[in-house]
Each structure stands twice: as C-alpha cells, then as structure tokens.
Design an enzyme around this catalytic site. Structure first.
Site, PDB file in Angstrom:
ATOM      1  N   CYS A  87       0.834  -1.202   0.000  1.00  0.00           N
ATOM      2  CA  CYS A  87       0.000   0.000   0.000  1.00  0.00           C
ATOM      3  C   CYS A  87       0.876   1.263   0.000  1.00  0.00           C
ATOM      4  CB  CYS A  87      -0.986  -0.022   1.167  1.00  0.00           C
ATOM      5  SG  CYS A  87      -2.333   1.177   0.971  1.00  0.00           S
TER       6      CYS A  87
ATOM      7  N   HIS B 221      -3.912  -4.806   0.348  1.00  0.00           N
ATOM      8  CA  HIS B 221      -3.477  -5.266   1.672  1.00  0.00           C
ATOM      9  C   HIS B 221      -3.581  -6.793   1.798  1.00  0.00           C
ATOM     10  CE1 HIS B 221      -2.684  -1.614   4.020  1.00  0.00           C
ATOM     11  NE2 HIS B 221      -3.586  -1.036   3.239  1.00  0.00           N
TER      12      HIS B 221
ATOM     13  N   GLU C 167      -2.073  -8.741   3.762  1.00  0.00           N
ATOM     14  CA  GLU C 167      -2.019  -9.199   5.158  1.00  0.00           C
ATOM     15  C   GLU C 167      -3.412  -9.308   5.774  1.00  0.00           C
ATOM     16  OE1 GLU C 167      -2.367  -4.804   5.647  1.00  0.00           O
ATOM     17  OE2 GLU C 167      -1.422  -6.182   4.207  1.00  0.00           O
TER      18      GLU C 167
END
Length: 256
Positions: free
Chosen positions: A121, A221, A223
C-alpha cells in the site's frame, strides 16, 4: 526452503524479516502514550509464512540493520509527502515526514543490497516515489466511483489482472482479489519499475523491479487476507534464498 539454510541452536533457521512500523499515540490497558506499533495482521502473516518478524520503528534509523535480516516489508500507513515528487499537497493529503524519511532510507538500502523487498500500500507508493515516480493524491478526484476506500475504517476489494511472466503472476495466477484501503494511487511509474497488475478502473495494483532481485510493491493489503498467504510465502521463500546465497558467499570468502 528456510529449513535448508542453516540451523540456529539446533532448530531450523527461519528467515528474519524486518518490518517498518508506526510511532504515534496508542492506547492499551490503562496507558495512553506514544508507542512503536504495527497492526498484528502483518506480524501474523509473516509468522504464518514461516519467518521471524523484527519491527523497525521510524526513530533511530540505521540502514546497517538490514545486514542482519533476510528481507524487508515496508508496510502501509499515512500519505507520502507530495513534496517528494514535486507537488503541492492536496487538502486530503496527510503525510508523516518522519515515516517518509525512515522508510525511504530503508528502501534505498534494501535495493542497494539486493535484499528481498515487499512494499504494501503506502510502501508501494513510497517505493515508486523513491525511484522517481509520482502519485495520484486523491483517487475520488479522478475516479469518483472508486471503491478503494469505501468509508473510514472499512476495507474495499481490489480485483486485478496480472501480467504473464511477472513475479505476481507466478504467485497468484492470471487474476486475484484482495482487501484494499487507500485514497491515493500510483501515477507515473519510473523506468526502473514496471506495472504488473491493474484493476479494471485502470489503477496500478502491483509494480516490480525491471532489474534483478525480488522486489514487489502492491497497492492492496494482502495481510488482511489470512486465507491467502501466497505473496507472503513467496517473499519468505525469496528471503530464505537470499540468506542461503549470503551464507555461501561468506563461506567461499573464508580462508580454508
């Protein structure tokens, strides 16, 4: 694999991954004070992928610490200072110069060393800027219907196609989706990087180095998608290979 690199105290070696982090006000228990923090999803993803996380707060920056690790993740966060790419700030642009200076220094040091680099990001945006690129400061100005940041604290979804032959294509295939949360995006991409994934609205979703080494920046993102750790596993595998190569080089240089 990481277990083939070496052993530490009789245990299989796990790649050591440095992650940038925040330094800002936080609350826990009875405390409300400045803290070096990072969302747990980053740490959990690194551990689940088979590596050891090491946090690097944006204070006391020391690029030489990268000699002790096997990979660097530059995480998401606040806006990149537009003065770094020659623009005046948009009313919605809220940078943190301390983070910019710290993260930029680590990005440059990682690239100089050939250290595996995973930029997420804001990290991907800063990688682009460090190498001479620019950003779209406020996506709604150019794409009013964008779902990249639906509401404060609410993740959107990025659906994107990848470029055949690219690193991200190797890891994710022709297309994929991932959570996203950003109001800025990559604009001009420098010659040292290439775009390897885009969403249907034209936004850049991934960039990679045009040179050697494992360098991947993603606008989304990963994660926040614990059921799909393919990018993290690919990164940790590259980190293990980096450590193996470094170890072999040191042994070759050692006197017999």
């Amino acid at each position: 694999m990481a277990s083939n690199v070496s052993e530490t105290y009789g245990q299989p070696y796990k790649p050591r991954i440095a992650l940038t982090s925040y330094l800002q006000d936080a609350s826990w228990g009875v405390w409300n004070t400045t803290a070096a923090i990072l969302p747990g999803s980053y740490v959990e993803a690194v551990v689940a992928a088979g590596a050891t996380p090491i946090l690097l707060p944006p204070l006391g920056t020391d690029e030489s610490v990268l000699d002790l690790v096997d990979g660097l993740i530059v995480v998401g966060g606040p806006d990149v200072d537009p003065s770094l790419y020659g623009q005046a700030p948009h009313p919605n642009t809220k940078p943190q110069p301390l983070r910019d200076k710290h993260d930029s220094a680590l990005i440059r040091a990682a690239l100089e060393r050939g250290l595996p680099l995973f930029a997420i990001c804001r990290g991907a945006q800063l990688l682009n800027v460090v190498l001479g690129g620019t950003l779209i400061q406020h996506i709604p100005d150019v794409l009013p219907g964008s779902n990249s940041q639906p509401a404060p604290g609410v993740y959107g979804e990025a659906a994107f196609d990848t470029t055949p032959g690219s690193l991200i294509h190797h890891l994710l295939g022709d297309s994929a989706t991932s959570p996203c949360y950003h109001h800025q995006a990559l604009d001009v991409v420098p010659e040292t990087l290439r775009v390897t994934a885009r969403s249907a609205d034209g936004l850049v979703q991934a960039i990679e180095t045009t040179g050697d080494g494992w360098v991947l920046g993603v606008q989304f993102h990963p994660e926040h998608n614990p059921n799909d750790l393919r990018l993290f596993r690919g990164f940790v595998e590259a980190a293990a290979g980096y450590r193996s190569d470094q170890t072999a080089t040191m042994k070759a240089m050692s006197p017999a």
